[in-house]
Write a protein that holds these residues in place. Structure first.
Motif, short mmCIF file in Angstrom:
data_model
loop_
_atom_site.label_atom_id
_atom_site.label_comp_id
_atom_site.label_asym_id
_atom_site.label_seq_id
_atom_site.Cartn_x
_atom_site.Cartn_y
_atom_site.Cartn_z
N LEU A 1 -5.71 -38.44 -28.82
CA LEU A 1 -6.70 -38.52 -27.74
C LEU A 1 -7.56 -39.78 -27.90
O LEU A 1 -7.78 -40.52 -26.94
N ASP A 2 -8.01 -40.05 -29.12
CA ASP A 2 -8.83 -41.24 -29.38
C ASP A 2 -8.06 -42.53 -29.08
O ASP A 2 -8.64 -43.47 -28.53
N PHE A 3 -6.79 -42.57 -29.44
CA PHE A 3 -5.98 -43.76 -29.14
C PHE A 3 -5.91 -43.98 -27.63
O PHE A 3 -6.07 -45.11 -27.15
N LEU A 4 -5.67 -42.92 -26.87
CA LEU A 4 -5.56 -43.05 -25.42
C LEU A 4 -6.90 -43.46 -24.79
O LEU A 4 -6.93 -44.28 -23.87
N ILE A 5 -7.99 -42.93 -25.31
CA ILE A 5 -9.32 -43.34 -24.84
C ILE A 5 -9.53 -44.83 -25.13
O ILE A 5 -9.99 -45.58 -24.26
N PHE A 6 -9.16 -45.26 -26.32
CA PHE A 6 -9.29 -46.67 -26.69
C PHE A 6 -8.43 -47.55 -25.79
O PHE A 6 -8.85 -48.61 -25.33
N ALA A 7 -7.23 -47.09 -25.49
CA ALA A 7 -6.33 -47.85 -24.61
C ALA A 7 -6.94 -48.00 -23.21
O ALA A 7 -6.85 -49.07 -22.60
N ILE A 8 -7.57 -46.95 -22.72
CA ILE A 8 -8.24 -47.04 -21.42
C ILE A 8 -9.42 -48.01 -21.52
O ILE A 8 -9.64 -48.83 -20.62
N ALA A 9 -10.16 -47.94 -22.62
CA ALA A 9 -11.29 -48.87 -22.82
C ALA A 9 -10.81 -50.31 -22.84
O ALA A 9 -11.53 -51.22 -22.41
N LYS A 10 -9.57 -50.52 -23.30
CA LYS A 10 -8.98 -51.86 -23.33
C LYS A 10 -8.27 -52.18 -22.01
O LYS A 10 -7.49 -53.12 -21.92
N GLU A 11 -8.53 -51.35 -20.99
CA GLU A 11 -8.01 -51.53 -19.63
C GLU A 11 -6.49 -51.49 -19.55
O GLU A 11 -5.89 -52.13 -18.69
N GLN A 12 -5.89 -50.67 -20.38
CA GLN A 12 -4.44 -50.47 -20.35
C GLN A 12 -4.11 -49.27 -19.47
O GLN A 12 -3.41 -48.35 -19.86
N TYR A 13 -4.66 -49.32 -18.26
CA TYR A 13 -4.57 -48.18 -17.34
C TYR A 13 -3.13 -47.81 -17.01
O TYR A 13 -2.76 -46.64 -17.06
N GLN A 14 -2.33 -48.79 -16.65
CA GLN A 14 -0.96 -48.48 -16.24
C GLN A 14 -0.15 -47.90 -17.39
O GLN A 14 0.62 -46.95 -17.20
N ARG A 15 -0.33 -48.45 -18.58
CA ARG A 15 0.42 -47.92 -19.74
C ARG A 15 0.04 -46.47 -20.01
O ARG A 15 0.91 -45.64 -20.28
N VAL A 16 -1.25 -46.16 -19.95
CA VAL A 16 -1.68 -44.78 -20.19
C VAL A 16 -1.21 -43.88 -19.06
O VAL A 16 -0.72 -42.77 -19.30
N LEU A 17 -1.29 -44.35 -17.84
CA LEU A 17 -0.79 -43.58 -16.70
C LEU A 17 0.70 -43.29 -16.85
O LEU A 17 1.16 -42.16 -16.61
N ASP A 18 1.47 -44.28 -17.29
CA ASP A 18 2.90 -44.08 -17.52
C ASP A 18 3.16 -43.01 -18.57
O ASP A 18 4.08 -42.20 -18.44
N ILE A 19 2.33 -42.99 -19.62
CA ILE A 19 2.47 -41.97 -20.67
C ILE A 19 2.18 -40.58 -20.08
O ILE A 19 2.89 -39.62 -20.35
N PHE A 20 1.15 -40.50 -19.25
CA PHE A 20 0.82 -39.22 -18.61
C PHE A 20 1.93 -38.75 -17.68
O PHE A 20 2.08 -37.56 -17.45
N ARG A 21 2.68 -39.66 -17.15
CA ARG A 21 3.74 -39.31 -16.19
C ARG A 21 5.03 -38.85 -16.86
O ARG A 21 5.95 -38.42 -16.18
N LEU A 22 5.12 -38.96 -18.18
CA LEU A 22 6.34 -38.53 -18.88
C LEU A 22 6.36 -37.01 -18.96
O LEU A 22 5.54 -36.40 -19.65
N PRO A 23 7.31 -36.38 -18.25
CA PRO A 23 7.32 -34.91 -18.22
C PRO A 23 7.53 -34.27 -19.59
O PRO A 23 6.99 -33.20 -19.85
N ARG A 24 8.25 -34.93 -20.47
CA ARG A 24 8.53 -34.29 -21.77
C ARG A 24 7.29 -34.20 -22.65
O ARG A 24 7.26 -33.40 -23.58
N LEU A 25 6.26 -35.00 -22.38
CA LEU A 25 5.04 -34.94 -23.18
C LEU A 25 4.04 -33.94 -22.63
O LEU A 25 3.24 -33.39 -23.38
N ASP A 26 4.03 -33.74 -21.33
CA ASP A 26 3.13 -32.80 -20.67
C ASP A 26 1.66 -33.05 -21.05
O ASP A 26 0.90 -32.13 -21.31
N LEU A 27 1.28 -34.32 -21.09
CA LEU A 27 -0.08 -34.66 -21.49
C LEU A 27 -1.11 -34.34 -20.41
O LEU A 27 -2.28 -34.13 -20.73
N ARG A 28 -0.68 -34.28 -19.16
CA ARG A 28 -1.65 -33.93 -18.10
C ARG A 28 -2.21 -32.54 -18.34
O ARG A 28 -3.38 -32.28 -18.07
N GLU A 29 -1.39 -31.66 -18.86
CA GLU A 29 -1.84 -30.31 -19.17
C GLU A 29 -2.68 -30.29 -20.45
O GLU A 29 -3.72 -29.66 -20.52
N ARG A 30 -2.23 -31.00 -21.45
CA ARG A 30 -2.89 -31.01 -22.77
C ARG A 30 -4.23 -31.75 -22.73
O ARG A 30 -5.18 -31.33 -23.37
#
Length: 134
Positions: free
Chosen positions: A62-91
């Motif tokens: 969670l901290d890594f993803l927050i840091f990535a957003i702080a570094k304006e890596q929006y698309q990369r984090v959004l792409d990770i959220f879109r991966l169905p096998r990770l189900d991060l939107r739920e988590r």
């Protein structure tokens, strides 16, 4: 900055000598701090795609993803959220809404009221990290 360079050396050395999800997480964060975005996300794959990591180091992920957003890596984090096998939107639902807020996505307006406070807290952490490390 000497501190950043020393951290970068440490991260690379740690990955060579003791590669595991913990050293991968630390190194990925150091790479982000040093604006080595490709290295950060390549290294992060080692814990983002390891199901056991979500039991062992969920807060660190969670901290890594927050840091990535702080570094304006929006698309990369959004792409990770879109991966169905990770189900991060739920988590990490509050983080997902904080990301939507950060990119100005109208879907943010569908924020459930019970998530408003945790989402505000994450948005504040993103801003804090951006101010400190961007």
């Amino acid at each position: 900055n000497r501190e950043r360079a020393a951290a970068l050396d440490y991260a690379r050395h740690a990955l060579l000598t003791e590669r595991n999800m913990h050293t991968a997480h630390t190194a990925a964060c150091i790479f982000l701090w040093n604006n080595r975005i490709e290295e950060a996300f390549d290294t992060a794959r080692e814990f983002l795609f390891a199901p056991q990591a979500y039991d062992a180091i969920e807060q660190d992920i969670l901290d890594f993803l927050i840091f990535a957003i702080a570094k304006e890596q929006y698309q990369r984090v959004l792409d990770i959220f879109r991966l169905p096998r990770l189900d991060l939107r739920e988590r990490f639902t509050p983080l997902f809404y904080a990301l939507l807020y950060s990119i100005g996505d109208p879907a943010y307006d569908k924020l459930p009221p019970e998530l408003a406070e945790p989402v505000r807290d994450i948005i504040a952490r993103i801003q804090e990290m951006a101010d400190k490390y961007a």
